[in-house]
Enzyme design. Structure first.
Site, mmCIF file in Angstrom:
data_model
loop_
_atom_site.group_PDB
_atom_site.id
_atom_site.type_symbol
_atom_site.label_atom_id
_atom_site.label_comp_id
_atom_site.label_asym_id
_atom_site.label_seq_id
_atom_site.Cartn_x
_atom_site.Cartn_y
_atom_site.Cartn_z
ATOM 1 N N THR A 41 0.880 -1.186 0.000
ATOM 2 C CA THR A 41 0.000 0.000 0.000
ATOM 3 C C THR A 41 0.915 1.234 0.000
ATOM 4 O O THR A 41 2.027 1.173 0.537
ATOM 5 C CB THR A 41 -0.936 0.020 1.226
ATOM 6 O OG1 THR A 41 -0.152 -0.117 2.402
ATOM 7 C CG2 THR A 41 -1.975 -1.082 1.159
ATOM 8 N N VAL A 90 1.102 4.567 1.272
ATOM 9 C CA VAL A 90 1.627 5.321 2.422
ATOM 10 C C VAL A 90 2.532 4.421 3.269
ATOM 11 O O VAL A 90 3.612 4.831 3.721
ATOM 12 C CB VAL A 90 0.467 5.896 3.282
ATOM 13 C CG1 VAL A 90 1.015 6.642 4.488
ATOM 14 C CG2 VAL A 90 -0.423 6.810 2.451
ATOM 15 N N CYS A 91 2.098 3.169 3.467
ATOM 16 C CA CYS A 91 2.888 2.231 4.286
ATOM 17 C C CYS A 91 4.273 2.024 3.678
ATOM 18 O O CYS A 91 5.272 1.914 4.400
ATOM 19 C CB CYS A 91 2.177 0.889 4.394
ATOM 20 S SG CYS A 91 0.577 1.016 5.184
ATOM 21 N N THR A 92 4.338 1.956 2.362
ATOM 22 C CA THR A 92 5.635 1.743 1.701
ATOM 23 C C THR A 92 6.576 2.916 2.011
ATOM 24 O O THR A 92 7.750 2.716 2.333
ATOM 25 C CB THR A 92 5.424 1.564 0.182
ATOM 26 O OG1 THR A 92 4.560 0.445 -0.004
ATOM 27 C CG2 THR A 92 6.739 1.338 -0.553
ATOM 28 N N LEU A 115 7.586 2.623 5.868
ATOM 29 C CA LEU A 115 8.582 1.595 6.181
ATOM 30 C C LEU A 115 9.937 1.957 5.582
ATOM 31 O O LEU A 115 10.983 1.653 6.164
ATOM 32 C CB LEU A 115 8.104 0.227 5.708
ATOM 33 C CG LEU A 115 7.053 -0.356 6.663
ATOM 34 C CD1 LEU A 115 6.163 -1.348 5.974
ATOM 35 C CD2 LEU A 115 7.712 -1.006 7.851
#
Ligand code: BEZ
Length: 246
Positions: free
Chosen positions: A43, A45-47, A50
């Site tokens: 996804t 934003v998560c990428t 992280l």
């Protein structure tokens, strides 16, 4: 905030991660530890988040702080996703090199931040396909569901102390990416307040004056803070706002 919150003990769960099985209390050991959740693998934003955590990993390591990510997909999916996260960090690195090469005026902050990119994901990412961990760690987003109707994690972040208690929690919805500088700033405050009877004022940053805890009398403060302290003169004359340096 219902569920696990500041002052509570971290449940001692066994979790499956990209680094193998981890027992949460053993993992925390004697360190401050950041446990941060993400709605899902692959996804956008998560990428970016992280990737930023990977870029900030050295800052956390310098402070003796451990990291543990969590996303609800399985370990195999996480391992595939890490390839994307690391490729994204490299993309950012290439972008900054191009900008520098073509002499684009970038703010120094951006350059410092981006040059740190290109980093590998060295911290473990926990899996939670059955959503048991996110329930126990109070990381469930009530509004986000996957295609099968299962709950997804929010962007929760707990800072756990060496005593295995929750010291601070951030809770963001899926639509809002976090600010890693704020995580570092809050961590510096927690670490300092764990060593001295102080608190950190609004917008405080490492190196700036701190305030003396209200529970400390002026006599105690004179012994505790050899560099001295300044009391702000206020209309109440209650002498409660005292700055010092530690
Ligand atoms: C994201 O990481 O981009 C995201 C994940 C779930 C919902 C919305 C955004």
């Amino acid at each position: 905030m219902p569920g696990l919150t500041i002052g509570d003990s971290l449940p001692n769960l066994q979790v499956d991660t990209t680094h193998g099985k981890i027992n949460l209390h053993d993992y925390v050991g004697d360190s401050f530890t950041i446990i941060f959740s993400h709605p899902g693998d692959f996804t956008p934003v998560c990428t970016t988040e992280l990737g930023a955590m990977a870029a900030y990993a050295d800052k956390f390591a310098q402070r003796g702080v451990k990291l543990l990510g969590l996303s609800c997909d399985d370990v195999q999916s996480h391992k595939e996703w890490i390839k994307d996260i690391e490729a994204y960090n490299v993309c950012i690195c290439i972008c900054i090199c191009i900008c520098i090469f073509i002499n684009q005026n970038l703010p120094v902050n951006t350059i410092v931040m981006l040059v740190q990119k290109g980093k590998k994901v060295t911290y473990p990412i926990a899996a939670d396909p059955n959503r048991e961990i996110i329930k126990q760690l109070n990381m469930v987003d009530p509004d986000e569901k996957d295609a099968s109707g299962q709950n997804l994690p929010s962007r929760a972040l707990h800072i756990v102390g060496p005593d295995k208690k929750i010291k601070l929690s951030f809770l963001y919805p899926a639509s809002t990416g976090r600010n890693m500088d704020e995580v570092v700033r809050a961590l510096d405050s927690l670490i300092k307040a764990s060593k001295h009877k102080i608190a950190t004022p609004v917008n405080w940053k490492e190196g700036e004056p701190v305030v003396i805890a209200p529970s400390v009398s002026n006599d105690e403060a004179r012994k505790m803070f050899p560099k001295g302290f300044q009391t702000v003169d206020l209309p109440s004359n209650k002498d409660y706002l005292r700055f010092t340096n530690v």
